[in-house]
Design an enzyme around this catalytic site. Sequence first.
Site, PDB file in Angstrom:
ATOM      1  N   ASP A 254       0.823  -1.210   0.000  1.00 11.61           N
ATOM      2  CA  ASP A 254       0.000   0.000   0.000  1.00 11.61           C
ATOM      3  C   ASP A 254       0.862   1.269   0.000  1.00 11.61           C
ATOM      4  OD1 ASP A 254      -2.328   1.445   0.019  1.00 11.61           O
ATOM      5  OD2 ASP A 254      -3.047   0.701   1.945  1.00 11.61           O
TER       6      ASP A 254
ATOM      7  N   ASP B  35     -10.994   4.282  -1.521  1.00 13.42           N
ATOM      8  CA  ASP B  35     -11.518   3.273  -0.594  1.00 13.42           C
ATOM      9  C   ASP B  35     -13.049   3.227  -0.607  1.00 13.42           C
ATOM     10  OD1 ASP B  35      -8.875   3.094   0.068  1.00 13.42           O
ATOM     11  OD2 ASP B  35      -9.183   3.218   2.228  1.00 13.42           O
TER      12      ASP B  35
END
Length: 486
Positions: free
Chosen positions: A311, A365
């Site tokens: 990430d 997200d």
Amino acid sequence: MRVVFGGSLGQARLEVGVTAASSEPVSGGYLLRGREVRAFAPSRGAQFFRHGWQSWSLAAWVGLGEPPKPLFPKERRPQADDPFLLDAAEWGGAWWGSGLGALRLADGKVLLLGALDLGARVLGRQEVLLGRYALGEGRWFLAYGPEEEVFSAYASHLPRRLSGKPLRVWCSWYGYYTRISEALLLAALEEVAHFPFEVFQIDDGWQRALGDWEANDRFPRGMAFLAERIREKGLRAGLWLAPFLLTPDSPLGHARPEWVLRDGEGRPIPAGFNWGRPLYALDSGNEEVLEYAAGLVRKVREWGYDYIKLDFLYAASLPGAEGEGRYRKAMERIREEAGGAYLLFCGAPILASLGLADGLRVGPDAAPYWDNEDRSLWLSDPTGPGLKNALRTTLHRLWLRENVQVDPDVAYFRSCFSLLTPEERRLQEAMGEITGFKATSDPPSWLTPEERERLLAFLSQDQAVNQLGPYRFQVGEEVLDYASLL
Ligand code: 9PG
């Protein structure tokens, strides 16, 4: 010079003026070369396809009549875009994108200019696409035609890595956030194991600090212990890492100040803002940093994890597109170290990740609400968490399905701890069918009996998907039209 599209078999003929060092026909369009190239449209385009730099950045058709708006103040810059693009937007007033750009012309067809090498940006004006490589010469692809055809032709010239069918993943993030512990995950594992998942992925919250990738005190028996429990249940063990990220209080940054990416005056280059703190990046051009990052991957593989979510990868490419060559080398090194492990890239420069990632997050997200209007309206920021933003950008990157498994982020089945309506949940669930990437963070015990049935059906049956238009899909018996949310 001019290039000509169509004109045979009753196809519309289009002449496009081009400035480039050279041009030659290739399948689906033309190959141009040059550091800076221009394609002049014969009619004014009203819409520009703006392609965001990394997973969380906006990809969408935008109106050329409305200039881009600056986002946050500099010191609170979100990491969601190429910093250069944000600055350029402030003073230039024009729309730019990363790697590619396109105009929708008066006939509804699309003129696309896309980079075939790393480190490119494309500016859009009503009658011109201007492509520029940050550092030197490069190759470009120019195409004109129906939207789906030109994007697919562009994708066919980009690197690919497609490794079988996407996995069905349970991920801890959108249920438990950072508040995970060994006990909590063992309890979740018991429930998850009754469903046909293939991966149990532990997200952010297990580590001691960014840069200190050992289990914290909430994981008393360590991460290898958990991997073993996961594998005993017949699942693959997955783990989250942010290998190139630090916060100012990370012990690693103090132990190795020379590993921190800095500007000419020795100040750390801002790498975004999260967890209530500014973020710093590790210098991916430093051989010791690469050894550290590769060592992390080696370590978690030895612990028993073979699904690794990497990430905040844009940190390895800062200050922006200029760093993409460096990023690519760093990720090649990690790819090599990972061997057959599944690598999900997240917060990652999109084009520079193709051919290396097994899975690639292609949107912001998917939080358990539709939209955070405080952020989207007042701050004009289309990159914050929420299903609306996640779906919008994912929809505009579906053409990458030919190159990599695209991850639209998790679907929700729960009605608790969520503000999503059943219709909103359905749109995201169907995106799991469309991409084949099926993930959720819902612990089954949070679900009603009907919701559990729905999760079971989602995981165990693949519905037939038929694309009816750029934003319309038939998924099983249902027709989903995403156009209304755009
Ligand atoms: C863990 C999470 C989850 C999630 C990732 C990533 O500040 N930001 O713009 C920002 C965007 C995304 C984000 C965090 C911060 O979430 O996408 O799935 O793994 O990290 O911290």
